[in-house]
Scaffold this motif. Structure first.
Motif, PDB file in Angstrom:
ATOM      1  N   ARG A 152      29.023  47.051  15.120  1.00 21.00           N
ATOM      2  CA  ARG A 152      30.137  46.185  14.943  1.00 21.00           C
ATOM      3  C   ARG A 152      29.609  44.510  14.925  1.00 21.00           C
ATOM      4  O   ARG A 152      30.276  44.075  14.083  1.00 21.00           O
ATOM      5  N   TYR A 153      28.891  44.303  15.759  1.00 22.54           N
ATOM      6  CA  TYR A 153      28.492  42.979  15.720  1.00 22.54           C
ATOM      7  C   TYR A 153      27.848  42.485  14.269  1.00 22.54           C
ATOM      8  O   TYR A 153      27.862  41.280  14.080  1.00 22.54           O
ATOM      9  N   MET A 154      26.643  43.398  14.189  1.00 22.75           N
ATOM     10  CA  MET A 154      26.042  43.271  13.120  1.00 22.75           C
ATOM     11  C   MET A 154      26.741  43.217  11.670  1.00 22.75           C
ATOM     12  O   MET A 154      26.553  42.373  10.754  1.00 22.75           O
ATOM     13  N   GLU A 155      27.870  44.077  11.671  1.00 22.45           N
ATOM     14  CA  GLU A 155      28.840  43.929  10.535  1.00 22.45           C
ATOM     15  C   GLU A 155      29.635  42.788  10.501  1.00 22.45           C
ATOM     16  O   GLU A 155      29.812  42.075   9.414  1.00 22.45           O
ATOM     17  N   TRP A 156      29.990  42.423  11.628  1.00 22.44           N
ATOM     18  CA  TRP A 156      30.709  41.088  11.467  1.00 22.44           C
ATOM     19  C   TRP A 156      29.819  39.764  11.263  1.00 22.44           C
ATOM     20  O   TRP A 156      30.361  39.087  10.532  1.00 22.44           O
ATOM     21  N   GLU A 183      35.304  25.794  29.809  1.00 20.53           N
ATOM     22  CA  GLU A 183      34.441  24.636  28.897  1.00 20.53           C
ATOM     23  C   GLU A 183      33.946  25.364  27.648  1.00 20.53           C
ATOM     24  O   GLU A 183      34.137  24.605  26.454  1.00 20.53           O
ATOM     25  N   ILE A 184      33.185  26.304  27.692  1.00 17.76           N
ATOM     26  CA  ILE A 184      32.440  27.088  26.579  1.00 17.76           C
ATOM     27  C   ILE A 184      33.714  27.448  25.780  1.00 17.76           C
ATOM     28  O   ILE A 184      33.794  27.186  24.393  1.00 17.76           O
ATOM     29  N   ALA A 185      34.712  27.867  26.090  1.00 17.94           N
ATOM     30  CA  ALA A 185      35.971  28.177  25.271  1.00 17.94           C
ATOM     31  C   ALA A 185      36.172  27.333  24.562  1.00 17.94           C
ATOM     32  O   ALA A 185      36.858  27.036  23.327  1.00 17.94           O
ATOM     33  N   ASP A 186      36.631  25.970  25.230  1.00 20.71           N
ATOM     34  CA  ASP A 186      37.197  24.734  24.666  1.00 20.71           C
ATOM     35  C   ASP A 186      36.178  24.148  23.724  1.00 20.71           C
ATOM     36  O   ASP A 186      36.755  23.743  22.635  1.00 20.71           O
ATOM     37  N   GLY A 187      34.803  24.236  23.914  1.00 17.49           N
ATOM     38  CA  GLY A 187      33.865  23.556  23.139  1.00 17.49           C
ATOM     39  C   GLY A 187      33.934  24.644  21.748  1.00 17.49           C
ATOM     40  O   GLY A 187      33.775  23.982  20.503  1.00 17.49           O
ATOM     41  N   LEU A 188      34.117  25.999  21.673  1.00 16.10           N
ATOM     42  CA  LEU A 188      34.007  26.721  20.480  1.00 16.10           C
ATOM     43  C   LEU A 188      35.224  26.583  19.943  1.00 16.10           C
ATOM     44  O   LEU A 188      35.237  26.560  18.386  1.00 16.10           O
ATOM     45  N   ARG A 189      36.464  26.036  20.578  1.00 12.92           N
ATOM     46  CA  ARG A 189      37.648  25.676  19.706  1.00 12.92           C
ATOM     47  C   ARG A 189      37.587  24.696  19.151  1.00 12.92           C
ATOM     48  O   ARG A 189      37.988  24.414  17.802  1.00 12.92           O
ATOM     49  N   ARG A 190      36.833  23.654  19.453  1.00 15.75           N
ATOM     50  CA  ARG A 190      36.405  22.430  18.949  1.00 15.75           C
ATOM     51  C   ARG A 190      35.662  22.455  17.868  1.00 15.75           C
ATOM     52  O   ARG A 190      35.997  21.761  16.757  1.00 15.75           O
ATOM     53  N   CYS A 191      34.825  23.116  17.888  1.00 17.93           N
ATOM     54  CA  CYS A 191      33.770  23.597  16.896  1.00 17.93           C
ATOM     55  C   CYS A 191      34.671  24.074  15.406  1.00 17.93           C
ATOM     56  O   CYS A 191      34.165  23.537  14.365  1.00 17.93           O
ATOM     57  N   GLY A 192      35.451  24.907  15.774  1.00 19.03           N
ATOM     58  CA  GLY A 192      36.121  25.250  14.392  1.00 19.03           C
ATOM     59  C   GLY A 192      35.570  26.477  13.572  1.00 19.03           C
ATOM     60  O   GLY A 192      35.350  26.251  12.610  1.00 19.03           O
ATOM     61  N   ARG A 193      34.345  26.738  14.250  1.00 14.27           N
ATOM     62  CA  ARG A 193      33.303  27.509  13.437  1.00 14.27           C
ATOM     63  C   ARG A 193      33.092  29.106  14.152  1.00 14.27           C
ATOM     64  O   ARG A 193      33.542  29.228  15.153  1.00 14.27           O
ATOM     65  N   PRO A 194      32.939  29.938  13.311  1.00 11.54           N
ATOM     66  CA  PRO A 194      32.949  31.347  13.804  1.00 11.54           C
ATOM     67  C   PRO A 194      31.704  31.263  14.820  1.00 11.54           C
ATOM     68  O   PRO A 194      30.707  30.583  14.605  1.00 11.54           O
ATOM     69  N   TYR A 195      31.993  32.237  15.697  1.00 16.13           N
ATOM     70  CA  TYR A 195      30.898  32.267  17.054  1.00 16.13           C
ATOM     71  C   TYR A 195      30.756  33.596  17.520  1.00 16.13           C
ATOM     72  O   TYR A 195      31.444  34.597  17.334  1.00 16.13           O
ATOM     73  N   LEU A 196      29.476  33.805  17.910  1.00 13.58           N
ATOM     74  CA  LEU A 196      29.264  35.186  18.724  1.00 13.58           C
ATOM     75  C   LEU A 196      28.785  34.792  20.285  1.00 13.58           C
ATOM     76  O   LEU A 196      27.709  33.968  20.140  1.00 13.58           O
ATOM     77  N   GLN A 217      41.531  36.283  21.554  1.00 14.41           N
ATOM     78  CA  GLN A 217      42.754  36.584  20.987  1.00 14.41           C
ATOM     79  C   GLN A 217      42.772  35.483  19.658  1.00 14.41           C
ATOM     80  O   GLN A 217      43.571  35.642  18.717  1.00 14.41           O
ATOM     81  N   GLU A 218      42.078  34.583  19.728  1.00 15.87           N
ATOM     82  CA  GLU A 218      41.956  33.290  18.508  1.00 15.87           C
ATOM     83  C   GLU A 218      41.395  33.870  17.482  1.00 15.87           C
ATOM     84  O   GLU A 218      41.497  33.324  16.251  1.00 15.87           O
ATOM     85  N   ARG A 219      40.565  35.062  17.508  1.00 16.10           N
ATOM     86  CA  ARG A 219      40.103  35.989  16.282  1.00 16.10           C
ATOM     87  C   ARG A 219      39.263  34.950  15.587  1.00 16.10           C
ATOM     88  O   ARG A 219      38.855  34.944  14.218  1.00 16.10           O
ATOM     89  N   LYS A 220      38.411  34.052  16.061  1.00 17.03           N
ATOM     90  CA  LYS A 220      37.609  33.189  15.305  1.00 17.03           C
ATOM     91  C   LYS A 220      36.336  33.533  15.335  1.00 17.03           C
ATOM     92  O   LYS A 220      35.427  33.352  14.447  1.00 17.03           O
ATOM     93  N   GLY A 221      36.051  34.639  16.482  1.00 10.33           N
ATOM     94  CA  GLY A 221      34.581  34.876  16.871  1.00 10.33           C
ATOM     95  C   GLY A 221      34.776  36.163  17.416  1.00 10.33           C
ATOM     96  O   GLY A 221      35.554  36.743  17.408  1.00 10.33           O
ATOM     97  N   MET A 222      33.442  36.700  18.177  1.00 14.41           N
ATOM     98  CA  MET A 222      33.262  37.737  18.741  1.00 14.41           C
ATOM     99  C   MET A 222      32.612  37.587  20.111  1.00 14.41           C
ATOM    100  O   MET A 222      31.694  36.691  20.213  1.00 14.41           O
ATOM    101  N   VAL A 223      33.255  38.401  21.044  1.00 15.12           N
ATOM    102  CA  VAL A 223      32.623  38.285  22.541  1.00 15.12           C
ATOM    103  C   VAL A 223      31.867  39.600  22.748  1.00 15.12           C
ATOM    104  O   VAL A 223      32.674  40.630  22.398  1.00 15.12           O
TER     105      VAL A 223
END
Length: 366
Positions: A152-156, A183-196, A217-223
């Motif tokens: 799943r994460y490699m395909e993503w 804070e990590i969640a806030d930082g990832l939102r601020r980046c606006g980039r896909p994340y794992l 739920q923001e669907r920008k990345g994967m946890v």
């Protein structure tokens, strides 16, 4: 390097000892000099993070904030006392048994030339790194990951643009507080980039889990709960690695050519972060606030520095590609790591033969 009973066995049986030093040679040098004349100086300035100490042979002075955490601990905590006592015993043993002790260091000459050269004046040192698993079958893992959905994460990752993903993992031991997770969640939102983002199951307290649900739920990345880190870092879509800066993670980033955002906390991590930012220019060091939290704005600032279009990001990418080439050369068949390991084996064999010869020439008792 932290098994005190091994020293007792070697001493009682009068047999050689090899130490596998799983931290950088620079940290080996800091511990060595701490227990050889510099301990009082370092301890007396431990409360001043900016104070600089010049240790013999190193390429630059170290600020107090760059030292391994337990050497400059001002809290008087029991863990720090125990760790320092173990290292003190190790270096005392190496002083006593110098001819019978060899140190294998998980680094390579082109990465830490000054520190290795300095330590070879005092110890029988062999650089045998970077010790980075070359295949998934050859690697072992600290935690059970049988339920991890690797496909799943490699395909993503495969669906993301090249060098676009922010990979965030704080190692095998770290757990997140609710505040740090927010804070990590806030930082990832601020980046606006896909994340794992990697958060182990045993690090997901209820309040952290709720925070993670909001992130997902923001669907920008994967946890994920676990991932095959070397394989993730090898993927072309990964643009930077936000890490606690443990030495294994640091070496993997260097060997696989990934820019680093360092958020060190303890152990050797502050020294590793200094090396990444100042010695190798392969990333940036993030600053924690007065509560020890790596804030969202700081995370976003650091990610932009290494993944953006600015001059520093361009320079970092050049440096990580250079380190990647050095690491590949070091790990290559017949390369420096193999030659040093073979040299170690030959020295052990030679010493063993000499010991056997000496034993055989001893006259039996009357």
């Amino acid at each position: 390097m932290m098994l005190p009973w091994a020293l007792d066995v070697a001493r009682e049986r009068d047999i050689p000892l090899a130490v596998f030093w799983i931290q950088p040679a620079t940290v080996l040098a800091t511990y060595y000099h701490y227990f050889h004349g510099y301990g009082e100086l370092i301890a007396s300035h431990a409360a001043d993070p900016a104070y600089e100490v010049t240790l013999p042979g190193l390429s630059r002075p170290l600020r107090i904030r760059d030292f391994p955490s337990f050497l400059v601990d001002t809290t008087g905590g029991e863990v720090g006392k125990v760790v320092n006592a173990v290292f003190c015993e190790l270096f005392e043993f190496m002083d006593e048994q110098r001819r019978n002790v060899k140190v294998l260091v998980n680094t390579f000459d082109e990465l830490e030339p000054a520190a290795l050269a300095a330590m070879r004046e005092h110890l029988d040192v062999f650089a045998v790194g970077p010790v980075v698993g070359s295949s998934a079958e050859a690697r072992i893992h600290l935690f059970n990951h049988a339920g991890a959905d690797k496909t799943r994460y490699m395909e993503w990752l495969g669906a993301q643009p090249e060098r676009s993903v922010v990979y965030v993992s704080f190692g095998s031991i770290w757990t997140y507080s609710k505040q740090q997770m927010e804070e990590i969640a806030d930082g990832l939102r601020r980046c606006g980039r896909p994340y794992l983002l990697v958060v182990r199951k045993d690090g997901r307290q209820e309040d952290v889990s709720r925070c993670l649900e909001d992130v997902v739920q923001e669907r920008k990345g994967m946890v994920v709960e676990w991932c095959d880190q070397p394989e993730v870092l090898s993927h072309p879509s990964v643009g930077c690695f936000v890490t606690h800066c443990g030495w294994n993670s640091t070496l993997e980033a260097m060997a696989l050519g990934v820019a680093v955002v360092a958020a060190p906390s303890m152990f050797d991590q502050p020294t590793n972060a200094m090396l990444i930012e100042e010695e190798w220019a392969a990333g940036v060091r993030g600053e924690r606030n007065g509560e020890g939290i790596f804030s969202g704005p700081e995370l976003a600032r650091c990610v932009e520095l290494v993944m953006g279009d600015g001059a520093r990001a361009v320079e970092v990418r050049k440096k990580v590609e250079s380190r990647k080439g050095m690491a590949r050369d070091a790990m290559a068949p017949g390369g420096p790591a193999e030659r040093n390991l073979r040299s170690f084996v030959m020295e052990v064999q030679s010493s063993d033969e000499a010991r056997r010869k000496d034993t055989n020439t001893i006259s039996p008792p009357p």
